[in-house]
Design a protein around this motif. Structure first.
Motif, PDB file in Angstrom:
ATOM      1  N   PHE A 178       0.839  -1.191   0.000  1.00  0.00           N
ATOM      2  CA  PHE A 178       0.000   0.000   0.000  1.00  0.00           C
ATOM      3  C   PHE A 178       0.882   1.251   0.000  1.00  0.00           C
ATOM      4  N   SER A 179       0.405   2.294  -0.648  1.00  0.00           N
ATOM      5  CA  SER A 179       1.092   3.578  -0.641  1.00  0.00           C
ATOM      6  C   SER A 179       0.285   4.552   0.215  1.00  0.00           C
ATOM      7  N   VAL A 180       0.846   4.980   1.330  1.00  0.00           N
ATOM      8  CA  VAL A 180       0.146   5.882   2.243  1.00  0.00           C
ATOM      9  C   VAL A 180       0.171   7.298   1.666  1.00  0.00           C
ATOM     10  N   LEU A 181      -1.001   7.874   1.495  1.00  0.00           N
ATOM     11  CA  LEU A 181      -1.143   9.174   0.846  1.00  0.00           C
ATOM     12  C   LEU A 181      -1.356  10.310   1.834  1.00  0.00           C
ATOM     13  N   ASP A 182      -2.004  10.007   2.960  1.00  0.00           N
ATOM     14  CA  ASP A 182      -2.366  11.077   3.880  1.00  0.00           C
ATOM     15  C   ASP A 182      -2.709  10.474   5.240  1.00  0.00           C
ATOM     16  N   VAL A 183      -2.268  11.121   6.304  1.00  0.00           N
ATOM     17  CA  VAL A 183      -2.656  10.731   7.663  1.00  0.00           C
ATOM     18  C   VAL A 183      -3.165  11.970   8.379  1.00  0.00           C
ATOM     19  N   GLU A 184      -4.408  11.931   8.850  1.00  0.00           N
ATOM     20  CA  GLU A 184      -4.998  13.052   9.577  1.00  0.00           C
ATOM     21  C   GLU A 184      -5.370  12.603  10.976  1.00  0.00           C
ATOM     22  N   ASN A 185      -5.006  13.405  11.953  1.00  0.00           N
ATOM     23  CA  ASN A 185      -5.304  13.095  13.352  1.00  0.00           C
ATOM     24  C   ASN A 185      -6.508  13.920  13.803  1.00  0.00           C
ATOM     25  N   LEU A 186      -7.609  13.232  14.104  1.00  0.00           N
ATOM     26  CA  LEU A 186      -8.851  13.891  14.519  1.00  0.00           C
ATOM     27  C   LEU A 186      -9.094  13.736  16.025  1.00  0.00           C
ATOM     28  N   ARG A 187      -8.025  13.803  16.804  1.00  0.00           N
ATOM     29  CA  ARG A 187      -8.100  13.556  18.251  1.00  0.00           C
ATOM     30  C   ARG A 187      -9.200  14.374  18.932  1.00  0.00           C
ATOM     31  N   LEU A 188      -9.176  15.680  18.768  1.00  0.00           N
ATOM     32  CA  LEU A 188     -10.162  16.511  19.458  1.00  0.00           C
ATOM     33  C   LEU A 188     -11.566  16.305  18.921  1.00  0.00           C
ATOM     34  N   HIS A 189     -11.686  15.928  17.659  1.00  0.00           N
ATOM     35  CA  HIS A 189     -13.007  15.646  17.099  1.00  0.00           C
ATOM     36  C   HIS A 189     -13.671  14.491  17.860  1.00  0.00           C
ATOM     37  N   TYR A 190     -12.859  13.495  18.262  1.00  0.00           N
ATOM     38  CA  TYR A 190     -13.444  12.376  19.010  1.00  0.00           C
ATOM     39  C   TYR A 190     -13.828  12.812  20.423  1.00  0.00           C
ATOM     40  N   ALA A 191     -13.030  13.690  21.010  1.00  0.00           N
ATOM     41  CA  ALA A 191     -13.408  14.206  22.340  1.00  0.00           C
ATOM     42  C   ALA A 191     -14.751  14.938  22.261  1.00  0.00           C
ATOM     43  N   PHE A 192     -14.937  15.775  21.240  1.00  0.00           N
ATOM     44  CA  PHE A 192     -16.213  16.474  21.067  1.00  0.00           C
ATOM     45  C   PHE A 192     -17.356  15.476  20.843  1.00  0.00           C
ATOM     46  N   THR A 193     -17.095  14.445  20.040  1.00  0.00           N
ATOM     47  CA  THR A 193     -18.117  13.419  19.777  1.00  0.00           C
ATOM     48  C   THR A 193     -18.547  12.749  21.070  1.00  0.00           C
ATOM     49  N   LEU A 194     -17.580  12.323  21.859  1.00  0.00           N
ATOM     50  CA  LEU A 194     -17.883  11.641  23.119  1.00  0.00           C
ATOM     51  C   LEU A 194     -18.609  12.560  24.089  1.00  0.00           C
ATOM     52  N   ASP A 195     -18.261  13.824  24.088  1.00  0.00           N
ATOM     53  CA  ASP A 195     -18.980  14.779  24.941  1.00  0.00           C
ATOM     54  C   ASP A 195     -20.462  14.817  24.583  1.00  0.00           C
ATOM     55  N   ARG A 196     -20.768  14.800  23.286  1.00  0.00           N
ATOM     56  CA  ARG A 196     -22.170  14.787  22.848  1.00  0.00           C
ATOM     57  C   ARG A 196     -22.848  13.494  23.280  1.00  0.00           C
ATOM     58  N   TRP A 197     -22.141  12.369  23.161  1.00  0.00           N
ATOM     59  CA  TRP A 197     -22.720  11.098  23.596  1.00  0.00           C
ATOM     60  C   TRP A 197     -23.005  11.109  25.096  1.00  0.00           C
TER      61      TRP A 197
END
Length: 394
Positions: free
Chosen positions: A312-331
């Motif tokens: 596989f050729s890795v094209l992009d890595v994005e870290n959405l760490r805070l997005h998951y914290a916001f998601t869990l807060d809503r849950w």
């Protein structure tokens, strides 16, 4: 034992002297820092204190679930300070290594064991999950273009973000490994005109997803099968897996990547959306015992290395760490809003256990080592891709 907790409280204070808090020991002794504490931790017995000292978060989790400790005030603040200190001096290194053996055995997700593990978590009832997820029943990290976005808006934005990364086109065939309740497939078929297949090991998820697909008249385009990822067949233009890789287990990371290489066309794009770490981290076994049996969170380098092994050729890595914290807060907000209904479905111990799971996960992403990676890759080299990421944000 008393001195251990005095020392721990002092370390928590040193990590952030501006936060006032208190710890009340089993005999009434109060250890207090500052006025108007953000939280007060009540440890009801010396036995529970000993379990926390020896087993760290596992002991804390069991004690909280069973009502042997109480948290008055902000649980997130307690967890924030707890994540800031080092617990390694609470038990000898050799003993800590011995405790990792059963944790490793739990991650051996053979086809039979994987089905049992997934059923344990995801077959608790669709009625339960509907109480704290959004209406698309999306059980993974959302994508917040603004912190004030609703959960539903952020989940739809996540699907759109992924579709753009994969550059989906009408008529393309998409495979969604670990598709949950079918949200990604439904979004991609409705908006981008793809055809495709998703798989899950949860009977509840499979039945719900296919019913929803029929209601929307998409059954000629997409379907969800009750099948292990290792058994999937066919060839696909694009591949996605959202929040499933954490259930593969350390021993089967290579098997997962080989499966993707087999079913994804040469040059085809794939996106792996997964929790991960940036460094080796032993973690605690409470979550893999009570919440996600068989779960294993890989280090990013471990995942990328195995991708490379399959070409596989890795094209992009994005870290959405805070997005998951916001998601869990809503849950958490939705969970607490429906707490009486959830208590009637299960019991008080379950309520406490699930609350700790959600709140501690949010703290882990906001203050700890938890990361959420979206890894975009191609199966082999693809020289026909855009030179920039501008297509993601137009």
């Amino acid at each position: 034992m008393r001195d251990i907790f005095r020392n721990l409280a002092d370390k928590m204070h040193q990590s952030d002297p501006s936060t006032a808090f208190a710890v009340v020991l089993w005999d009434g002794e109060r250890i207090e820092f500052g006025e108007k504490p953000a939280f007060t931790l009540h440890i009801k017995s010396e036995k529970s204190a000993r379990e926390i000292a020896v087993r760290r978060f596992f002991g804390f989790g069991e004690a909280y679930t069973n009502g042997e400790i109480e948290i008055e005030g902000s649980m997130p603040e307690l967890l924030r300070l707890g994540l800031a200190i080092n617990f390694d001096d609470l038990e000898p290194n050799a003993l800590r290594k011995l405790r990792l053996i059963p944790d490793y055995l739990k991650t051996r997700c053979t086809p039979k064991k994987a089905r049992e593990n997934i059923s344990y978590h995801y077959d608790r009832g669709n009625d339960f999950y509907q109480l704290y997820l959004d209406k698309s029943m999306t059980y993974s990290c959302a994508y917040f273009r603004d912190e004030g976005d609703s959960l539903e808006k952020a989940q739809q934005a996540k699907y759109e973000h992924i579709c753009r990364k994969l550059m989906l086109k009408p008529g393309e065939r998409l495979l969604d490994i670990g598709c949950g309740w079918g949200g990604m497939l439904i979004y991609a078929a409705s908006k981008y005109g793809i055809t495709g297949v998703g798989n899950t090991l949860s009977t509840n998820q499979c039945e719900y997803a296919n019913q929803k697909i029929r209601e929307l008249g998409l059954q000629s385009k997409i379907s969800v099968v009750l099948e292990d990822y290792r058994s999937l067949k066919g060839k696909f233009d694009k591949f996605i897996s959202i929040g499933m890789f954490e259930h593969v287990g350390k021993e089967f990371i290579s098997t997962f990547m080989k499966t993707v290489a087999r079913v994804l066309k040469n040059g085809g794009l794939g996106l792996l959306h997964t929790i991960g770490f940036e460094r080796n981290f032993s973690g605690d076994s409470w979550h893999t015992t009570y919440i996600f049996p068989g779960g294993y969170i890989p280090v990013l380098s471990e995942t990328v290395n195995q991708m490379g092994q399959e070409g596989f050729s890795v094209l992009d890595v994005e870290n959405l760490r805070l997005h998951y914290a916001f998601t869990l807060d809503r849950w958490v907000e939705n969970f607490e809003r429906n707490i009486d209904k959830i208590r009637q479905m299960f019991d008080e111990n379950f309520v406490r256990m699930w609350r700790l799971y959600l709140v501690s996960s949010s703290a882990g992403f906001r203050y700890g080592d938890n990361r959420l990676f979206q890894i975009l890759f191609s199966n082999g080299l693809n020289n026909r891709l855009p030179l920039t990421r501008e297509h993601l944000y137009v």
